[in-house]
Design a protein around this motif. Structure first.
Motif, short mmCIF file in Angstrom:
data_model
loop_
_atom_site.label_atom_id
_atom_site.label_comp_id
_atom_site.label_asym_id
_atom_site.label_seq_id
_atom_site.Cartn_x
_atom_site.Cartn_y
_atom_site.Cartn_z
N ALA A 123 0.70 -1.17 -0.02
CA ALA A 123 0.04 -0.16 0.12
C ALA A 123 0.78 1.28 0.13
CB ALA A 123 -0.71 0.08 1.33
N GLY A 124 1.94 1.32 0.72
CA GLY A 124 2.88 2.36 0.61
C GLY A 124 3.39 2.52 -0.61
N HIS A 125 3.89 1.45 -1.34
CA HIS A 125 4.43 1.53 -2.69
C HIS A 125 3.27 2.39 -3.69
CE1 HIS A 125 6.33 0.80 -6.44
NE2 HIS A 125 5.29 0.09 -6.78
N HIS A 126 2.05 2.01 -3.34
CA HIS A 126 1.05 2.72 -4.36
C HIS A 126 1.09 4.23 -4.03
CE1 HIS A 126 -0.25 -1.05 -6.41
NE2 HIS A 126 -0.44 -1.53 -5.20
N MET A 127 1.20 4.42 -2.71
CA MET A 127 1.04 5.88 -2.32
C MET A 127 2.20 6.85 -2.88
SD MET A 127 -1.89 6.28 -0.98
CE MET A 127 -3.14 5.01 -0.61
N ASP A 128 3.47 6.11 -2.81
CA ASP A 128 4.55 6.89 -3.40
C ASP A 128 4.24 6.96 -4.82
OD1 ASP A 128 6.01 6.85 -1.02
OD2 ASP A 128 6.81 4.81 -1.38
N VAL A 129 4.00 6.22 -5.43
CA VAL A 129 3.73 6.12 -6.95
C VAL A 129 2.62 7.33 -7.35
CG1 VAL A 129 2.80 5.03 -9.18
CG2 VAL A 129 4.32 3.78 -7.53
N TYR A 130 1.66 7.22 -6.57
CA TYR A 130 0.73 8.26 -6.65
C TYR A 130 1.29 9.79 -6.44
CZ TYR A 130 -3.73 10.57 -6.05
OH TYR A 130 -4.87 11.62 -6.12
N ALA A 131 1.96 9.99 -5.36
CA ALA A 131 2.52 11.09 -4.89
C ALA A 131 3.31 11.39 -6.01
CB ALA A 131 3.24 11.16 -3.56
N SER A 132 4.29 10.75 -6.62
CA SER A 132 5.16 11.09 -7.63
C SER A 132 4.65 11.49 -8.97
CB SER A 132 6.48 10.10 -8.01
OG SER A 132 5.77 8.72 -8.23
N SER A 133 3.31 10.96 -9.14
CA SER A 133 2.65 11.38 -10.69
C SER A 133 2.20 12.73 -10.83
CB SER A 133 1.59 10.37 -10.97
OG SER A 133 0.35 10.69 -9.85
N ILE A 134 2.22 13.48 -9.83
CA ILE A 134 1.82 14.80 -10.01
C ILE A 134 2.68 15.64 -10.83
CG2 ILE A 134 2.83 15.78 -7.90
CD1 ILE A 134 -0.53 16.76 -9.72
N ASP A 135 3.99 15.45 -10.83
CA ASP A 135 4.95 16.31 -11.52
C ASP A 135 4.56 16.13 -13.03
OD1 ASP A 135 6.97 16.97 -9.70
OD2 ASP A 135 6.97 14.75 -9.29
N ASP A 136 4.30 14.68 -13.52
CA ASP A 136 4.09 14.71 -14.94
C ASP A 136 2.62 15.25 -15.19
OD1 ASP A 136 6.43 13.33 -15.39
OD2 ASP A 136 5.81 11.33 -15.32
#
Length: 440
Positions: free
Chosen positions: A269-282
């Motif tokens: 679940a933490g991994h999914h949250m990290d991916v979600y957080a980093s997607s905002i830049d793109d």
């Protein structure tokens, strides 16, 4: 603007500028004799087939941007960005495009080109340039005009500017535009006519259509400015919301270290949250593309006002000519009848030093009659040129309105689709997190 009548044959009285020569002499040998044929066929604003004539012959791109250092006119060291313009012939025996010309240009040279188009095509809504300095930026974006991301967006904007000109039914055939793309030693000095276009004139009989158009351009600029400010505020808050989700990832990862049965689920679940957080830049980088499309029409508002100012200048010029003609007719009438209806310096001189001889009066009447005849011819010519300006201006404004409606509709729909996709990705992240929690 939609309610304004668009009858170009209405009897208006705008005044012309002096003859401007013939800048739209064609594209020369680069596009062959067909350019002249296309120029004759589309002397009035024609179909999109003719509009895109040149784009079917030559591809235009601004392919690179390069930071350079040199000396300016004051012999001072300066840093600037140069842009590589490439033109390719799309008609070749083997079907492949061939590079025909490439050269570097500064932003200031693009400004010179647009200044030239404003002066020589005053009835046309000339495409705007991308912003010179970053505006309506949210906090993470740099306002530095040397920032690589800003330079890249400007490169795209400059390419779009050239493509707008190349697809215009009249501007595409201009010889100076062709030289700008192909000749290193391009030079154009904006003269007093450009300053006149930036002046403001108070006319006695303004045309309601141009008054409404000017009001519309002000409103359009205001609305798009507000929209871009709202978008910048939303981007700021959205960026913060997404990045805060990275805290979920960190907390879940730390929590998984102290759990045995729940550890794997929390770590996933933490991994999914990290991916979600980093997607905002793109996501926000893609949003800038749509913001730049809106900015183009923010700057188009000024192009509309330039057409209105030109009409005001013509109208003012004509009203002054009509006033001068009326004054001469009155002077002639007073000389013929021997009565003075208004105060004048000449009348005071006559009272003080005596009447003119009949020969002097006849000579003055003859001169005034010649000036009146000349003034009437000029007034007639100005009216004809004024009606032609209005006809051409409204034809191009109608073309611009179709382009604006099409472009903004496409941009807003694409922006909405992107927002929907972003929300779906957020739902998918939390769906994945739910599955991770369910397996604990």
């Amino acid at each position: 603007m939609e309610q304004a009548p668009l009858d170009p044959e209405r009897q208006l009285q705008p005044a012309p500028l002096e003859p401007l020569g013939s800048p739209d002499a064609g594209l020369g040998a680069a596009v062959g004799k067909e350019a002249e044929g296309a120029g004759e066929e589309s002397s009035g604003v024609d179909t999109m087939t003719h509009n895109n004539f040149w784009l079917k012959k030559i591809e235009i791109s601004v392919s690179e941007a390069e930071k350079r250092t040199g000396r300016n006119a004051m012999n001072m060291q300066e840093t600037y960005t140069a842009y590589l313009i490439e033109t390719r012939s799309v008609e070749h025996t083997d079907g492949q495009s061939v590079l025909t010309d490439s050269l570097w240009r500064r932003y200031s040279e693009f400004e010179l080109l647009r200044s030239y188009l404003l002066v020589y095509y005053p009835h046309i809504v000339v495409p705007p340039l991308p912003e010179k300095w970053a505006e309506f930026v949210w906090h993470k974006l740099s306002a530095d005009n040397m920032d690589p991301d800003f330079v890249e967006r400007r490169r795209i904007g400059l390419e779009n500017f050239l493509l707008r000109i190349a697809s215009h039914p009249i501007l595409c055939r201009d010889k100076i535009f062709y030289l700008f793309l192909t000749q290193v030693f391009f030079f154009y000095l904006a003269d007093s006519r450009l300053k006149a276009l930036n002046a403001t004139f108070r006319v006695k009989n303004p045309d309601k259509r141009f008054t409404d158009l000017k009001h519309y351009s002000d409103e359009l600029q205001s609305v798009i400015s507000h929209l871009l400010r709202v978008r910048a505020r939303v981007a700021d808050r959205l960026y913060g919301v997404y990045k805060v989700h990275g805290n979920y990832g960190r907390v879940f990862s730390e929590w998984s270290a102290i759990e045995k049965e729940m550890g794997d689920g929390l770590q996933s679940a933490g991994h999914h949250m990290d991916v979600y957080a980093s997607s905002i830049d793109d996501i926000l980088e893609d949003e800038e593309h749509y913001a730049d499309q809106l900015k183009e029409y923010l700057f188009y508002a000024e192009a509309l006002r330039a057409v209105c100012r030109k009409h005001e200048l013509m109208q003012y010029d004509l009203e002054m000519a009509a006033q001068d003609l009326a004054s001469k007719k009155q002077q002639c009438e007073e000389l013929v009848t021997g009565t003075v209806r208004t105060f004048s310096l000449k009348g005071m001189t006559t009272k003080l030093f005596g009447q003119e001889t009949p020969e002097q009066r006849e000579a003055r009447i003859k001169v005034l009659e010649e000036q009146i005849n000349e003034g009437e011819q000029q007034l007639k010519s100005k009216n004809l040129e004024g009606r032609e300006f209005v006809k051409n201006a409204w034809a191009d404004i109608e073309r611009f309105k179709e382009q604006k409606n099409r472009d903004l509709k496409e941009a807003l729909i694409s922006y909405a689709v992107m927002q929907i996709s972003m929300c779906k990705k957020g739902i998918q992240v939390w769906t994945n997190a739910k599955e991770c929690f369910s397996k604990m």
